[in-house]
Design an enzyme around this catalytic site. Sequence first.
Site, PDB file in Angstrom:
ATOM      1  N   SER A  92      65.249  63.329  -2.340  1.00 15.36           N
ATOM      2  CA  SER A  92      64.619  64.193  -1.337  1.00 15.36           C
ATOM      3  C   SER A  92      64.496  63.540   0.029  1.00 15.36           C
ATOM      4  CB  SER A  92      63.225  64.641  -1.807  1.00 15.36           C
ATOM      5  OG  SER A  92      62.306  63.575  -1.739  1.00 15.36           O
ATOM      6  N   LYS A 149      57.143  60.888   0.927  1.00 14.95           N
ATOM      7  CA  LYS A 149      57.482  61.987   1.824  1.00 14.95           C
ATOM      8  C   LYS A 149      57.059  61.642   3.258  1.00 14.95           C
ATOM      9  CE  LYS A 149      59.088  65.090  -1.109  1.00 14.95           C
ATOM     10  NZ  LYS A 149      59.328  64.120  -2.176  1.00 14.95           N
TER      11      LYS A 149
END
Length: 239
Positions: A159, A197
Amino acid sequence: MLTRKQQELLLFIHERMKESGVPPSFDEMKDALDLASKSGIHRLITALEERGFIRRLPNRARALEVIKLPEAYSPSLQPRRGFSPSVIEGSLGKPPAVAAPAAAKPIADNGNSVSVPVMGRIAAGVPISAIQNNTHDIVVPADMLGSGEHYALEVKGDSMIDAGIFDGDTVIIRNGSTASPGDIVVALVDDEEATLKRFRRKGASIALEAANPAYETRIFGPDRVKVQGKLVGLIRRYH
């Protein structure tokens, strides 16, 4: 498979009912698992019910029934209060060591390198259950770190590929609980999921943003996200 927090809650309910015959209150469960709010307990109970481990009895307050326990059940595994840093994929089902990351240790090469603890694997993808497991140490250049305490995590997932972070990389994290918008952080969601993230703010909410268009940005209330550290370096091995 249950997450660490799901298993801790299930065993807490089981042990309390063995002792008193009455399930614990939501406040007691929240305090036992060191959660910030009762909404986290509601989510955990719903997950346990969906997986067939507990049943809610209708028309009765605080009415829970434990249907089954995990195969790896150990009476010594009890809810623990706090853990730092929060990482993933270590010894799920076994009591973890609850040691905070130590300061990086210089090694015998004129101080040009330091040893940093590798605390497990972090999800650069869908968050996985958060546990702590110091697996080994890694040697990094001293000028990569700066001040503060540091730990390393092995990346699992894709990701963050547009930020140059790939599956199998090792990220170096400066331990801390604050971040600025745009920082890449280790974020703990609902005290049970850890993920790597980019940190953003959306009004009063917190956004955890992937660096891959295949993944959606996830938005949370500020009470649901705890920053566990910021990315300061990356190590990649070529085979």
